[in-house]
Scaffold this motif. Structure first.
Motif, PDB file in Angstrom:
ATOM      1  N   ALA A 232       0.820  -1.208   0.000  1.00  0.00           N
ATOM      2  CA  ALA A 232       0.000   0.000   0.000  1.00  0.00           C
ATOM      3  C   ALA A 232       0.858   1.265   0.000  1.00  0.00           C
ATOM      4  O   ALA A 232       0.602   2.202  -0.763  1.00  0.00           O
ATOM      5  CB  ALA A 232      -0.926  -0.001   1.220  1.00  0.00           C
ATOM      6  N   LEU A 233       1.899   1.310   0.820  1.00  0.00           N
ATOM      7  CA  LEU A 233       2.714   2.516   0.928  1.00  0.00           C
ATOM      8  C   LEU A 233       3.456   2.798  -0.370  1.00  0.00           C
ATOM      9  O   LEU A 233       3.471   3.937  -0.861  1.00  0.00           O
ATOM     10  CB  LEU A 233       3.709   2.379   2.079  1.00  0.00           C
ATOM     11  N   LEU A 234       4.073   1.777  -0.946  1.00  0.00           N
ATOM     12  CA  LEU A 234       4.855   1.966  -2.167  1.00  0.00           C
ATOM     13  C   LEU A 234       3.962   2.378  -3.330  1.00  0.00           C
ATOM     14  O   LEU A 234       4.270   3.334  -4.055  1.00  0.00           O
ATOM     15  CB  LEU A 234       5.613   0.676  -2.498  1.00  0.00           C
ATOM     16  N   VAL A 235       2.840   1.681  -3.519  1.00  0.00           N
ATOM     17  CA  VAL A 235       1.932   2.006  -4.627  1.00  0.00           C
ATOM     18  C   VAL A 235       1.329   3.394  -4.432  1.00  0.00           C
ATOM     19  O   VAL A 235       1.243   4.197  -5.372  1.00  0.00           O
ATOM     20  CB  VAL A 235       0.822   0.943  -4.739  1.00  0.00           C
ATOM     21  N   GLY A 236       0.918   3.708  -3.197  1.00  0.00           N
ATOM     22  CA  GLY A 236       0.333   5.024  -2.935  1.00  0.00           C
ATOM     23  C   GLY A 236       1.316   6.149  -3.146  1.00  0.00           C
ATOM     24  O   GLY A 236       0.969   7.196  -3.709  1.00  0.00           O
ATOM     25  N   LEU A 237       2.569   5.951  -2.721  1.00  0.00           N
ATOM     26  CA  LEU A 237       3.580   6.994  -2.882  1.00  0.00           C
ATOM     27  C   LEU A 237       3.920   7.213  -4.350  1.00  0.00           C
ATOM     28  O   LEU A 237       4.018   8.362  -4.813  1.00  0.00           O
ATOM     29  CB  LEU A 237       4.835   6.602  -2.101  1.00  0.00           C
ATOM     30  N   VAL A 238       4.081   6.134  -5.106  1.00  0.00           N
ATOM     31  CA  VAL A 238       4.392   6.271  -6.533  1.00  0.00           C
ATOM     32  C   VAL A 238       3.243   6.942  -7.273  1.00  0.00           C
ATOM     33  O   VAL A 238       3.454   7.825  -8.117  1.00  0.00           O
ATOM     34  CB  VAL A 238       4.712   4.885  -7.134  1.00  0.00           C
ATOM     35  N   ALA A 239       2.017   6.535  -6.960  1.00  0.00           N
ATOM     36  CA  ALA A 239       0.854   7.145  -7.613  1.00  0.00           C
ATOM     37  C   ALA A 239       0.733   8.620  -7.270  1.00  0.00           C
ATOM     38  O   ALA A 239       0.415   9.449  -8.134  1.00  0.00           O
ATOM     39  CB  ALA A 239      -0.414   6.401  -7.208  1.00  0.00           C
ATOM     40  N   GLY A 240       1.011   8.987  -6.025  1.00  0.00           N
ATOM     41  CA  GLY A 240       0.950  10.386  -5.637  1.00  0.00           C
ATOM     42  C   GLY A 240       2.006  11.224  -6.323  1.00  0.00           C
ATOM     43  O   GLY A 240       1.726  12.334  -6.800  1.00  0.00           O
ATOM     44  N   LEU A 241       3.238  10.728  -6.403  1.00  0.00           N
ATOM     45  CA  LEU A 241       4.303  11.465  -7.068  1.00  0.00           C
ATOM     46  C   LEU A 241       4.050  11.591  -8.565  1.00  0.00           C
ATOM     47  O   LEU A 241       4.334  12.631  -9.168  1.00  0.00           O
ATOM     48  CB  LEU A 241       5.650  10.779  -6.825  1.00  0.00           C
ATOM     49  N   ALA A 242       3.505  10.552  -9.171  1.00  0.00           N
ATOM     50  CA  ALA A 242       3.213  10.610 -10.612  1.00  0.00           C
ATOM     51  C   ALA A 242       2.058  11.546 -10.928  1.00  0.00           C
ATOM     52  O   ALA A 242       1.856  11.900 -12.095  1.00  0.00           O
ATOM     53  CB  ALA A 242       2.901   9.207 -11.140  1.00  0.00           C
ATOM     54  N   SER A 243       1.330  11.986  -9.906  1.00  0.00           N
ATOM     55  CA  SER A 243       0.209  12.903 -10.130  1.00  0.00           C
ATOM     56  C   SER A 243       0.659  14.301 -10.488  1.00  0.00           C
ATOM     57  O   SER A 243      -0.185  15.183 -10.680  1.00  0.00           O
ATOM     58  CB  SER A 243      -0.679  12.966  -8.878  1.00  0.00           C
ATOM     59  N   ILE A 244       1.970  14.530 -10.602  1.00  0.00           N
ATOM     60  CA  ILE A 244       2.449  15.808 -11.103  1.00  0.00           C
ATOM     61  C   ILE A 244       1.936  16.053 -12.513  1.00  0.00           C
ATOM     62  O   ILE A 244       1.763  17.192 -12.947  1.00  0.00           O
ATOM     63  CB  ILE A 244       3.991  15.856 -11.065  1.00  0.00           C
ATOM     64  N   VAL A 245       1.664  14.949 -13.243  1.00  0.00           N
ATOM     65  CA  VAL A 245       0.986  15.025 -14.538  1.00  0.00           C
ATOM     66  C   VAL A 245      -0.446  14.545 -14.319  1.00  0.00           C
ATOM     67  O   VAL A 245      -0.651  13.443 -13.809  1.00  0.00           O
ATOM     68  CB  VAL A 245       1.676  14.139 -15.595  1.00  0.00           C
ATOM     69  N   PRO A 246      -1.450  15.350 -14.661  1.00  0.00           N
ATOM     70  CA  PRO A 246      -2.850  14.962 -14.406  1.00  0.00           C
ATOM     71  C   PRO A 246      -3.182  13.589 -14.977  1.00  0.00           C
ATOM     72  O   PRO A 246      -2.823  13.269 -16.119  1.00  0.00           O
ATOM     73  CB  PRO A 246      -3.647  16.066 -15.106  1.00  0.00           C
ATOM     74  N   TYR A 247      -3.850  12.776 -14.173  1.00  0.00           N
ATOM     75  CA  TYR A 247      -4.334  11.442 -14.506  1.00  0.00           C
ATOM     76  C   TYR A 247      -3.226  10.389 -14.623  1.00  0.00           C
ATOM     77  O   TYR A 247      -3.518   9.200 -14.627  1.00  0.00           O
ATOM     78  CB  TYR A 247      -5.149  11.437 -15.814  1.00  0.00           C
ATOM     79  N   LEU A 248      -1.946  10.800 -14.733  1.00  0.00           N
ATOM     80  CA  LEU A 248      -0.882   9.805 -14.853  1.00  0.00           C
ATOM     81  C   LEU A 248      -0.733   9.019 -13.558  1.00  0.00           C
ATOM     82  O   LEU A 248      -0.515   7.806 -13.588  1.00  0.00           O
ATOM     83  CB  LEU A 248       0.436  10.496 -15.214  1.00  0.00           C
ATOM     84  N   GLY A 249      -0.852   9.701 -12.416  1.00  0.00           N
ATOM     85  CA  GLY A 249      -0.728   9.008 -11.144  1.00  0.00           C
ATOM     86  C   GLY A 249      -1.805   7.960 -10.947  1.00  0.00           C
ATOM     87  O   GLY A 249      -1.522   6.850 -10.478  1.00  0.00           O
ATOM     88  N   ALA A 250      -3.058   8.305 -11.322  1.00  0.00           N
ATOM     89  CA  ALA A 250      -4.144   7.340 -11.178  1.00  0.00           C
ATOM     90  C   ALA A 250      -3.941   6.142 -12.098  1.00  0.00           C
ATOM     91  O   ALA A 250      -4.197   4.995 -11.708  1.00  0.00           O
ATOM     92  CB  ALA A 250      -5.474   8.015 -11.468  1.00  0.00           C
ATOM     93  N   ILE A 251      -3.466   6.391 -13.320  1.00  0.00           N
ATOM     94  CA  ILE A 251      -3.256   5.294 -14.279  1.00  0.00           C
ATOM     95  C   ILE A 251      -2.167   4.350 -13.777  1.00  0.00           C
ATOM     96  O   ILE A 251      -2.334   3.119 -13.759  1.00  0.00           O
ATOM     97  CB  ILE A 251      -2.892   5.871 -15.663  1.00  0.00           C
ATOM     98  N   ILE A 252      -1.028   4.923 -13.350  1.00  0.00           N
ATOM     99  CA  ILE A 252       0.065   4.084 -12.841  1.00  0.00           C
ATOM    100  C   ILE A 252      -0.352   3.381 -11.552  1.00  0.00           C
ATOM    101  O   ILE A 252      -0.093   2.182 -11.355  1.00  0.00           O
ATOM    102  CB  ILE A 252       1.319   4.944 -12.606  1.00  0.00           C
ATOM    103  N   GLY A 253      -1.019   4.124 -10.659  1.00  0.00           N
ATOM    104  CA  GLY A 253      -1.398   3.558  -9.370  1.00  0.00           C
ATOM    105  C   GLY A 253      -2.393   2.425  -9.497  1.00  0.00           C
ATOM    106  O   GLY A 253      -2.242   1.376  -8.854  1.00  0.00           O
ATOM    107  N   ILE A 254      -3.422   2.614 -10.331  1.00  0.00           N
ATOM    108  CA  ILE A 254      -4.439   1.571 -10.432  1.00  0.00           C
ATOM    109  C   ILE A 254      -3.876   0.343 -11.140  1.00  0.00           C
ATOM    110  O   ILE A 254      -4.217  -0.795 -10.805  1.00  0.00           O
ATOM    111  CB  ILE A 254      -5.699   2.103 -11.155  1.00  0.00           C
ATOM    112  N   GLY A 255      -2.957   0.564 -12.106  1.00  0.00           N
ATOM    113  CA  GLY A 255      -2.327  -0.580 -12.762  1.00  0.00           C
ATOM    114  C   GLY A 255      -1.476  -1.387 -11.799  1.00  0.00           C
ATOM    115  O   GLY A 255      -1.597  -2.612 -11.697  1.00  0.00           O
ATOM    116  N   ALA A 256      -0.605  -0.681 -11.039  1.00  0.00           N
ATOM    117  CA  ALA A 256       0.259  -1.371 -10.075  1.00  0.00           C
ATOM    118  C   ALA A 256      -0.552  -1.957  -8.929  1.00  0.00           C
ATOM    119  O   ALA A 256      -0.268  -3.074  -8.457  1.00  0.00           O
ATOM    120  CB  ALA A 256       1.306  -0.394  -9.533  1.00  0.00           C
ATOM    121  N   GLY A 257      -1.596  -1.227  -8.485  1.00  0.00           N
ATOM    122  CA  GLY A 257      -2.415  -1.724  -7.384  1.00  0.00           C
ATOM    123  C   GLY A 257      -3.180  -2.978  -7.748  1.00  0.00           C
ATOM    124  O   GLY A 257      -3.246  -3.934  -6.964  1.00  0.00           O
TER     125      GLY A 257
END
Length: 367
Positions: A232-257
């Motif tokens: 949870a921590l690793l996926v959440g942190l990566v998804a949050g950091l990738a949110s610097i580009v709109p929607y990219l964090g959600a796409i990466i996070g949901i895929g990895a999650g």
């Protein structure tokens, strides 16, 4: 502006770019300190408005930044190390699933053989890299023996960051006035207006977007932890950091999650909850976090953000990544004003715009 002033400005700009290129190896602590001072200045100004002196305000802001950094080191880094060790446990499970389920289906429908992917070699390579990442202390000790001077230089650079941050934060307002005074008096008003607009864009993007990324990291990590995801921590942190580009964090996070959830639970219901966590995070970002913390004055297109970060890293390494977004925001403001200046100084053909060519007017006059 006279020709002498124009030549001086051109020579100064060229010299500045050459110096920035030549001094890349030592710029990291100064640029990092400048970024931290820029982010901390509004809080220091807010404390000053409440009756505190500038020095006391800066000390309080500096201590707050230091406390957050130490908390990050003491809390997050050990947890991230445990998360990396968990990934090592998932790799054999993932490879077994690929061999037993995915590859037979792929071979059945495409004709691609399992040996073409060399899954065992990929597993060994990934596991080896993760093992190196998990033994960071050992890697540092090894590096000390091989290149002690390089390590000493890196330690000095890191140690300079808080010193540079403190003194820049202490004199931030005076430095802005001194930089403004370098411009010719007739252009100081226009320069100040451009600087305020650049500050508005930078403030909206850097300060606001960093807060959005932090909030999304907490939301994603907390939600995935409640679902029971081990990563949870690793996926959440990566998804949050990738949110610097709109929607990219959600796409990466949901895929990895979803991928981590499938190998951990092996059931569809937890995957629904994982998707729901990212759905709630996106709703909060769109309707609460971004309007409240960022606003609608960013002016940086997502593609521009991606290009700026990649271009900065390619041209100047880590220093380029640090300054990529601020430079992109400033360049965008300057280009917009240059375009407005170009349009305002354009002299349209009034006869053509009225629908009557000049040749017809001349013919009527002759007649």
């Amino acid at each position: 502006m006279g020709s002498v002033q124009q030549r001086i400005i051109v020579v100064a700009l060229i010299a500045a770019f050459v110096l920035l290129y030549l001094l890349q190896p030592i710029l990291m602590p100064f640029l990092t300190g400048m970024l931290l001072a820029y982010m901390g200045d509004p809080f220091a100004d807010w404390l000053e408005e409440r009756g505190l002196t500038r020095r006391i305000s800066v000390v309080l802001v500096f201590l707050s930044l230091s406390f957050m950094f130490v908390l990050f080191l003491l809390f997050l880094i050990p947890l991230l190390g445990k998360q990396l060790s968990l990934i090592q446990e998932f790799i054999p499970v993932a490879v077994h699933w690929l061999k037993s389920t995915a590859m037979p289906l792929l071979e059945q429908y495409t004709g691609v053989e399992e040996n073409a992917f060399e899954l065992d070699a990929i597993q060994k390579a990934i596991t080896g890299h993760l093992s190196q990442a998990g033994s960071l202390a050992g890697a540092i000790i090894k590096e000390v023996g091989q290149s002690g001077m390089a390590l000493i230089g890196a330690v000095i650079n890191i140690g300079l960051i808080p010193v540079v941050t403190f003194y820049l934060l202490l004199d931030w307002d005076r430095l802005k006035l001194k930089v403004l005074s370098l411009f010719p008096r007739r252009y100081q008003a226009k320069t100040e207006a451009l600087a305020l607009e650049c500050d508005e864009v930078l403030g909206s993007f850097i300060k606001g977007q960093l807060l959005v990324m932090l909030c999304l990291s907490v939301i994603y990590a907390t939600g995935l932890w409640l679902v029971g995801l081990k990563l949870a921590l690793l996926v959440g942190l990566v998804a949050g950091l990738a949110s610097i580009v709109p929607y990219l964090g959600a796409i990466i996070g949901i895929g990895a999650g979803l991928l981590a959830g499938w190998f951990q639970f092996g059931d569809w219901l937890p995957l629904v909850w994982i998707a729901l966590v990212f759905g709630v995070g996106q709703l909060l970002e769109s309707f609460a976090l971004t309007p409240l913390l960022v606003g609608d004055k960013i002016g940086l297109h997502p593609v521009t953000v991606i290009f700026a970060i990649m271009a900065g890293g390619q041209l100047a390494g880590f220093v380029g990544v640090l300054i990529a977004l601020p430079v992109a925001a400033v360049v965008m403001v300057l280009l917009r004003h240059l375009h407005d200046y170009y349009k305002d100084n354009d002299e349209p053909n009034t006869a053509y715009l009225s629908g009557r060519p000049e040749s017809d007017e001349s013919m009527d006059t002759d007649q």
